[in-house]
Design an enzyme around this catalytic site. Structure first.
Site, mmCIF file in Angstrom:
data_model
loop_
_atom_site.group_PDB
_atom_site.id
_atom_site.type_symbol
_atom_site.label_atom_id
_atom_site.label_comp_id
_atom_site.label_asym_id
_atom_site.label_seq_id
_atom_site.Cartn_x
_atom_site.Cartn_y
_atom_site.Cartn_z
ATOM 1 C CD GLU A 25 -6.859 -5.892 1.091
ATOM 2 O OE1 GLU A 25 -5.626 -5.783 1.309
ATOM 3 O OE2 GLU A 25 -7.503 -5.103 0.362
ATOM 4 C CG PHE A 32 -15.510 -12.221 -12.206
ATOM 5 C CD1 PHE A 32 -14.606 -12.695 -11.262
ATOM 6 C CD2 PHE A 32 -16.775 -12.741 -12.233
ATOM 7 C CE1 PHE A 32 -14.972 -13.702 -10.388
ATOM 8 C CE2 PHE A 32 -17.157 -13.742 -11.356
ATOM 9 C CZ PHE A 32 -16.243 -14.230 -10.425
ATOM 10 C CE1 TYR A 68 -4.469 -0.969 -0.046
ATOM 11 C CE2 TYR A 68 -3.422 -2.929 0.858
ATOM 12 C CZ TYR A 68 -4.514 -2.320 0.261
ATOM 13 O OH TYR A 68 -5.632 -3.064 -0.041
#
Length: 403
Positions: A140, A397, A98
């Site tokens: 996450e 997707f 990140y």
């Protein structure tokens, strides 16, 4: 929460960032890949080539900034962040990546907007980025823990292909078992796995997501892969072509744990599954699961395809109809006369799906999967017919986002 000082700066500069969003994200990707070429092994090169990735990133950053400053029309961001987090977890994104993204994204803002980017502007947009990043990192981390991935560990596990079945001209199913002989993790209908393959030459590793199309709880996993053929100058699918042409029984593939926050079965009420093309894969997993766990549940399958011959996994429907006591099937083929169905009880129509003709039971949970324009058409039609938005789930997707 964004500080009041930063909120004022972001509100004032948001129109400029939005107007130059794709230029900023295009410069961002160029900078980041020049400095960290190893990240090309994570990002979809096909979406990079078509420009879809930079457009999606620009839209997401602008929408999140708008949300933080009180805009975005009250759109709930929790589900959107969950969807992004599941996608990131399936790619093995780590917290240490990140800062790299943030550094190059803010540098790109400065390069594109020039002197307008004062230290105050940099600080405000840095705050926006890290609010988004911290939310995703936390989500996450929970996903990795739930999947049994150790902190900082790799998501990838080797799986062996034990069967390869050509479903149609453009669709192939792969049955897989763990190469280490270990247990097969469970999954929920509607979840997907990432598949990482090593391509020839300088194309490196590429990763794609595929819905699990078999029955949850089986002693193997199954994915069904459609060959992506490039249209209007877009490249052919690198990974789908590799899987079709190069992977055989006995080969191994690297797969992630199952991820995906969208359930294909919802609660215990009536269920409406609407799919198009290869988007039927989560619906087939849902039907196989319900045939074993809730065979009396009312289920309607609506599927659209070019023709009967292009309808992958169609041969499994008669057996499912025998086991699911309240399953009805409605099919839309471009040419209804080309259905060529054997032993399948179904209503068949020609042409495109008409949302007004989709049978909807009051209180039904709806799951959509297919191309984004198809899902937008169906979802809009169902909303106009009074189906509550919270009863319609969908999986997107690629870099698109269904609004």
């Amino acid at each position: 929460m964004l500080s009041e000082t930063s909120a004022a700066v972001v509100r004032a500069t948001l129109p400029a960032v939005q107007a130059h969003g794709e230029a900023i994200t295009g410069r961002f990707y160029q900078r980041m890949f020049d400095a960290h070429p190893e990240l090309l092994d994570i990002f979809n090169r096909g979406n990079q080539a078509t420009g879809q990735q930079k457009a999606a990133l620009a839209a997401a950053v602008v929408a999140y900034a708008d949300h933080l400053t009180g805009g975005a029309g009250g759109v709930p961001w929790g589900p959107i962040l969950d969807r992004i987090a599941h996608k990131h977890a399936s790619l093995g994104i780590t917290a240490t990546q990140y800062p790299i993204v943030g550094r190059h994204l803010l540098a790109a803002v400065g390069e594109v907007l020039g002197e307008a980017v004062t230290p105050e502007v940099v600080a405000a947009w840095d705050e926006v980025y890290w609010l988004l990043a911290c939310e995703l990192i936390a989500r996450e981390a929970r996903l990795y823990a739930g999947a049994g991935v150790p902190e900082g560990g790799a998501v990838w596990r080797e799986w062996r292909v034990v069967e390869k079945v050509r479903e149609t001209t453009d669709a192939v199913s792969f049955t897989l078992v763990p190469a280490d002989g270990g247990p097969v993790p469970g999954f929920a209908p509607g979840q997907y796995v990432s598949v990482a393959v090593d391509l020839d030459g300088d194309r490196g590793q590429q990763i794609r997501q595929y819905s699990l199309s078999g029955r949850p709880g089986a002693a193997h996993w199954r994915i069904t892969v459609k060959r992506v053929r490039g249209l209007d100058g877009a490249p052919d699918g690198m990974v789908s072509g590799f899987l079709h042409d190069r992977v055989a029984v006995g080969d191994t593939l690297r797969l992630s744990p199952p991820f995906g926050e969208i359930s294909a079965i919802g609660d215990d009420g009536p269920l409406l599954l609407v799919s198009a093309g290869i988007g039927l894969t989560p619906a087939m997993a849902a039907l196989a699961h319900l045939a074993s766990t809730a065979p009396e549940r009312p289920v309607t399958l609506v599927h659209a395809d070019r023709a009967g011959a292009a309808h992958a996994l169609r041969h499994e429907l008669p057996g499912l109809q025998e086991r699911l006591l309240n399953l009805s099937v409605r099919l839309w083929y471009e040419n209804a006369a080309d259905a060529e169905l054997t032993g399948l009880k179904a209503e068949i129509a020609g042409g495109l799906v008409d949302p007004a003709l989709i049978p909807v039971t009051p209180g039904a949970y709806v799951h959509l999967c297919g191309p984004v324009p198809f899902m937008a058409l169906v979802r809009g039609g169902l909303l106009r017919r009074g189906v509550p938005d919270e009863r319609i789930a969908y999986e997107v997707f690629g870099p698109g986002m269904l609004n």
